[in-house]
Design an enzyme around this catalytic site. Sequence first.
Site, PDB file in Angstrom:
ATOM      1  N   ARG A  22      61.306 -25.371  26.692  1.00 40.21           N
ATOM      2  CA  ARG A  22      62.365 -25.756  26.096  1.00 40.21           C
ATOM      3  C   ARG A  22      62.846 -26.847  25.704  1.00 40.21           C
ATOM      4  NH1 ARG A  22      64.646 -20.050  27.653  1.00 40.21           N
ATOM      5  NH2 ARG A  22      66.387 -19.788  26.704  1.00 40.21           N
TER       6      ARG A  22
ATOM      7  N   ARG B 234      73.970  -8.181  29.706  1.00 36.49           N
ATOM      8  CA  ARG B 234      72.794 -10.348  30.148  1.00 36.49           C
ATOM      9  C   ARG B 234      74.226 -10.384  31.117  1.00 36.49           C
ATOM     10  NH1 ARG B 234      67.950 -12.125  29.093  1.00 36.49           N
ATOM     11  NH2 ARG B 234      68.401 -13.975  28.648  1.00 36.49           N
TER      12      ARG B 234
ATOM     13  N   ARG C  60      73.001  -5.956  23.211  1.00 39.82           N
ATOM     14  CA  ARG C  60      71.287  -5.888  24.097  1.00 39.82           C
ATOM     15  C   ARG C  60      71.960  -5.147  25.475  1.00 39.82           C
ATOM     16  NH1 ARG C  60      68.059 -11.183  25.418  1.00 39.82           N
ATOM     17  NH2 ARG C  60      70.146 -11.831  26.338  1.00 39.82           N
TER      18      ARG C  60
ATOM     19  N   LYS D 283      61.987 -13.417  21.232  1.00 40.23           N
ATOM     20  CA  LYS D 283      60.671 -13.729  22.161  1.00 40.23           C
ATOM     21  C   LYS D 283      60.236 -12.692  23.073  1.00 40.23           C
ATOM     22  CE  LYS D 283      63.097 -17.481  23.246  1.00 40.23           C
ATOM     23  NZ  LYS D 283      64.136 -16.985  23.279  1.00 40.23           N
TER      24      LYS D 283
ATOM     25  N   ARG E  15      74.549 -20.869  24.337  1.00 39.38           N
ATOM     26  CA  ARG E  15      73.144 -21.694  23.624  1.00 39.38           C
ATOM     27  C   ARG E  15      72.195 -21.744  22.900  1.00 39.38           C
ATOM     28  NH1 ARG E  15      72.493 -15.367  26.447  1.00 39.38           N
ATOM     29  NH2 ARG E  15      70.386 -15.614  25.853  1.00 39.38           N
TER      30      ARG E  15
HETATM   31  P1  AP5 Z   1      65.045 -10.103  23.175  1.00 38.77           P
HETATM   32  O1  AP5 Z   1      63.823 -10.214  23.559  1.00 38.77           O
HETATM   33  O2  AP5 Z   1      65.834 -10.202  24.375  1.00 38.77           O
HETATM   34  O3  AP5 Z   1      65.319 -11.939  22.628  1.00 38.77           O
HETATM   35  P2  AP5 Z   1      65.108 -13.362  23.419  1.00 38.77           P
HETATM   36  O4  AP5 Z   1      64.684 -14.109  22.859  1.00 38.77           O
HETATM   37  O5  AP5 Z   1      63.934 -12.807  24.580  1.00 38.77           O
HETATM   38  O6  AP5 Z   1      66.527 -13.432  23.916  1.00 38.77           O
HETATM   39  P3  AP5 Z   1      66.450 -14.033  25.226  1.00 38.77           P
HETATM   40  O7  AP5 Z   1      68.346 -13.872  24.955  1.00 38.77           O
HETATM   41  O8  AP5 Z   1      66.278 -13.548  26.331  1.00 38.77           O
HETATM   42  O9  AP5 Z   1      66.851 -15.551  25.195  1.00 38.77           O
HETATM   43  P4  AP5 Z   1      66.982 -16.222  25.675  1.00 38.77           P
HETATM   44  O10 AP5 Z   1      66.115 -18.071  25.632  1.00 38.77           O
HETATM   45  O11 AP5 Z   1      68.343 -17.239  25.434  1.00 38.77           O
HETATM   46  O12 AP5 Z   1      66.523 -16.596  27.617  1.00 38.77           O
HETATM   47  P5  AP5 Z   1      65.444 -16.514  28.766  1.00 38.77           P
HETATM   48  O13 AP5 Z   1      66.478 -15.563  29.724  1.00 38.77           O
HETATM   49  O14 AP5 Z   1      64.918 -17.429  27.838  1.00 38.77           O
HETATM   50  O15 AP5 Z   1      66.117  -9.449  22.104  1.00 38.77           O
HETATM   51  C1  AP5 Z   1      67.415  -9.875  22.032  1.00 38.77           C
HETATM   52  C2  AP5 Z   1      68.091  -8.245  21.209  1.00 38.77           C
HETATM   53  O16 AP5 Z   1      67.354  -7.780  19.809  1.00 38.77           O
HETATM   54  C3  AP5 Z   1      67.426  -6.635  21.993  1.00 38.77           C
HETATM   55  O17 AP5 Z   1      68.385  -5.832  22.139  1.00 38.77           O
HETATM   56  C4  AP5 Z   1      66.487  -6.264  20.896  1.00 38.77           C
HETATM   57  O18 AP5 Z   1      66.256  -5.340  21.347  1.00 38.77           O
HETATM   58  C5  AP5 Z   1      67.036  -7.053  19.951  1.00 38.77           C
HETATM   59  N1  AP5 Z   1      65.888  -6.924  18.137  1.00 38.77           N
HETATM   60  C6  AP5 Z   1      64.943  -7.814  19.024  1.00 38.77           C
HETATM   61  N2  AP5 Z   1      63.931  -8.051  17.755  1.00 38.77           N
HETATM   62  C7  AP5 Z   1      64.743  -7.085  16.893  1.00 38.77           C
HETATM   63  C8  AP5 Z   1      64.228  -7.212  15.572  1.00 38.77           C
HETATM   64  N3  AP5 Z   1      63.577  -8.247  15.035  1.00 38.77           N
HETATM   65  N4  AP5 Z   1      65.431  -6.520  15.010  1.00 38.77           N
HETATM   66  C9  AP5 Z   1      66.582  -5.711  15.651  1.00 38.77           C
HETATM   67  N5  AP5 Z   1      66.779  -6.362  17.092  1.00 38.77           N
HETATM   68  C10 AP5 Z   1      65.819  -6.771  17.723  1.00 38.77           C
HETATM   69  O19 AP5 Z   1      66.775 -17.618  29.460  1.00 38.77           O
HETATM   70  C11 AP5 Z   1      67.575 -17.214  30.096  1.00 38.77           C
HETATM   71  C12 AP5 Z   1      68.460 -18.506  30.542  1.00 38.77           C
HETATM   72  O20 AP5 Z   1      67.508 -19.240  31.352  1.00 38.77           O
HETATM   73  C13 AP5 Z   1      68.807 -19.868  29.680  1.00 38.77           C
HETATM   74  O21 AP5 Z   1      69.427 -19.916  29.076  1.00 38.77           O
HETATM   75  C14 AP5 Z   1      68.289 -21.310  30.802  1.00 38.77           C
HETATM   76  O22 AP5 Z   1      69.224 -21.292  31.184  1.00 38.77           O
HETATM   77  C15 AP5 Z   1      67.568 -20.571  31.894  1.00 38.77           C
HETATM   78  N6  AP5 Z   1      65.932 -20.793  31.576  1.00 38.77           N
HETATM   79  C16 AP5 Z   1      64.706 -19.622  30.934  1.00 38.77           C
HETATM   80  N7  AP5 Z   1      63.718 -20.367  30.808  1.00 38.77           N
HETATM   81  C17 AP5 Z   1      63.939 -22.006  31.064  1.00 38.77           C
HETATM   82  C18 AP5 Z   1      63.455 -22.974  30.438  1.00 38.77           C
HETATM   83  N8  AP5 Z   1      62.275 -23.314  30.534  1.00 38.77           N
HETATM   84  N9  AP5 Z   1      64.062 -24.304  30.851  1.00 38.77           N
HETATM   85  C19 AP5 Z   1      65.456 -24.577  31.263  1.00 38.77           C
HETATM   86  N10 AP5 Z   1      66.208 -23.532  31.426  1.00 38.77           N
HETATM   87  C20 AP5 Z   1      65.792 -22.282  31.019  1.00 38.77           C
HETATM   88 MG    MG Z   2      64.037 -13.342  26.732  1.00 35.21          MG
END
Ligand code: AP5
Ligand code: MG
Length: 219
Positions: free
Chosen positions: A93, A165, A132, A18, A176
């Site tokens: 979410r 991270r 990552r 994402k 997660r």
């Molecule tokens: P990356 O692009 O970083 O993936 P992502 O989908 O952004 O993954 P996140 O871990 O950031 O998602 P998340 O939803 O768990 O975390 P968030 O920060 O939102 O890609 C991942 C890896 O793969 C990278 O190394 C990249 O280079 C590689 N990659 C990407 N595309 C690729 C491809 N096509 N092929 C190969 N490799 C690839 O949330 C974190 C925490 O915050 C949550 O757990 C929660 O506690 C809290 N939080 C955030 N938002 C909310 C909300 N709205 N409500 C409640 N809690 C929330």
């Molecule tokens: Mg992310």
Amino acid sequence: MGERAMKIIMLGAPGAGKGTQAKKIAEKYSIPHISTGDIFRANIKENTPLGAKVKGYMDEGLLVPDELVADLVVDRVDKDDCVNGYVLDGFPRTIPQAEALSNALDNKGQSIDFAIDVEVPDGNIVKRMSGRRACIGCGATYHLEFAPPIKEGHCDKCEGELILRDDDKAETVMKRLSVYHEQTMPLIEYYKKAGKLRIVDGTLDIDEVFNAIAEILEA
Ligand code: AP5
Ligand code: MG
Ligand code: ZN
């Protein structure tokens, strides 16, 4: 308003890509990338009251309570830089978050244009996460194997240090993922019913995924 409707939501499991795709969309179409995860991590780093409230949930792999997220995003999309659209990454979410957003937009006579689901099977996710690395300076994301930085351990954009991270340990990733299945997957049906859902194959190369998204946005 810009020529194209560009109020975009990114859906997908943790690690689906994402953030990677949202950054590319924001760059190409000159709209803000709004990541709730990045906002929370910045608050934790700066020791703000919000950071203190959310840290425990994030470290456990749990969602932070809806009331700590919804107002924050609703206020953010009201800012001037959002007039031509925005890409929301990691929000909504839960169904209540989606409804809070929809109500706020309704009040302004607006609605979301696309909810893009980046589909990646659970089996690919752990490998994605363990490789990552994120920049502590600017938040740019890399992958040791799939998207390596030019200089090992350092950010291409700002030279910042690249770190794993806190919530990317294998056991937290599993937590997660289960939270995603229980609380976030229902949004796929929600946006499908609203006619906004578009699905892309997130197992393809980063650029191929982006091409598929650009086709959707420009159709
Ligand atoms: P990356 O692009 O970083 O993936 P992502 O989908 O952004 O993954 P996140 O871990 O950031 O998602 P998340 O939803 O768990 O975390 P968030 O920060 O939102 O890609 C991942 C890896 O793969 C990278 O190394 C990249 O280079 C590689 N990659 C990407 N595309 C690729 C491809 N096509 N092929 C190969 N490799 C690839 O949330 C974190 C925490 O915050 C949550 O757990 C929660 O506690 C809290 N939080 C955030 N938002 C909310 C909300 N709205 N409500 C409640 N809690 C929330
Ligand atoms: Mg992310
Ligand atoms: Zn950086």
